[in-house]
Design an enzyme around this catalytic site. Sequence first.
Site, PDB file in Angstrom:
ATOM      1  N   HIS A 129       0.042   7.075   2.411  1.00 34.59           N
ATOM      2  CA  HIS A 129      -1.149   6.624   1.692  1.00 34.59           C
ATOM      3  C   HIS A 129      -2.111   5.884   2.614  1.00 34.59           C
ATOM      4  CE1 HIS A 129       1.498   7.292  -1.754  1.00 34.59           C
ATOM      5  NE2 HIS A 129       0.465   7.147  -2.560  1.00 34.59           N
ATOM      6  N   ASN A 161       5.746   4.644   8.315  1.00 30.71           N
ATOM      7  CA  ASN A 161       5.263   4.638   6.934  1.00 30.71           C
ATOM      8  C   ASN A 161       6.123   3.755   6.037  1.00 30.71           C
ATOM      9  OD1 ASN A 161       3.764   5.588   4.552  1.00 30.71           O
ATOM     10  ND2 ASN A 161       5.624   6.735   4.095  1.00 30.71           N
TER      11      ASN A 161
END
Length: 273
Positions: A129, A161
């Site tokens: 994201h 991440n």
Amino acid sequence: MHRIITFVAGTVLGGGVIYAVSRTGKQPTAVPAPMQFERRAVPGDNTDNEFLKHGYPGPVSDFMLRSRYAASYNRALRNPNWVAEHLTRDNLKGTADRANSEFKEDKDIPPMFRALLKDYYRSGFDRGHMCPAADAKKDTESMNDTFFLSNIAPQVGKGFNRNYWASLETFVRDLTKSFDDVYCISGPLYLPEKQGDKWFVNYEVIGDPPNVAVPTHFFKVILAKRNNEPAFAIGAFALPNKEIDNSAPLTSFSLPIESIEKAAGLTFFDKVE
């Protein structure tokens, strides 16, 4: 004129210090707010000439305005150019659960330029994201908006991440405990690497056929302000898309904002004097 200051993290993510610096000032320019999903062509849309008689080829930057962020999408790389957020203590509140959301292709992107779910299948990369799901707990719609693939880029999973990048996202949210308004712009970078006596930009492309570029780095540029102070706090960070030890100080990834602007071909917070 507002005084600009720079904040950086302490020895590890979470600690914060502030110090004054100077930055070459740029006069703010009035830019009209774009409409949702506006397609911007050449400035002024000046295609009334013999060379563009039969159409303007681009590039076109797909602009989108969601519940919790604004974003620009790169059709060639199938990644965001940038994703911009405004965080406050109040708008971070909510109970929406990411477990109820699913990644989805963005139907507002033309099919031939769209990132696809199958591109990530067995790619070895996480769907990372740019506007974090944890920043959009306000309601289900806001949470779902963060799962459009136009808000996603391929990221190394373990050590990045799921770890260091996630910790940086938490650091940004925690700034709302000290500042009334926090503005964060995140996005991918494709930086050169020296091989021998020459420099090359090398990145993987995932998908079958190849479709989505894998960034070499990711940036976050942050502007924060307290209501009762004229100064802005600013910070700019570029992190390699690889496993990073959690003990690595965030200061090691801090860069002058102009360096990221030059690398990304973008201009950040140019309305701040």
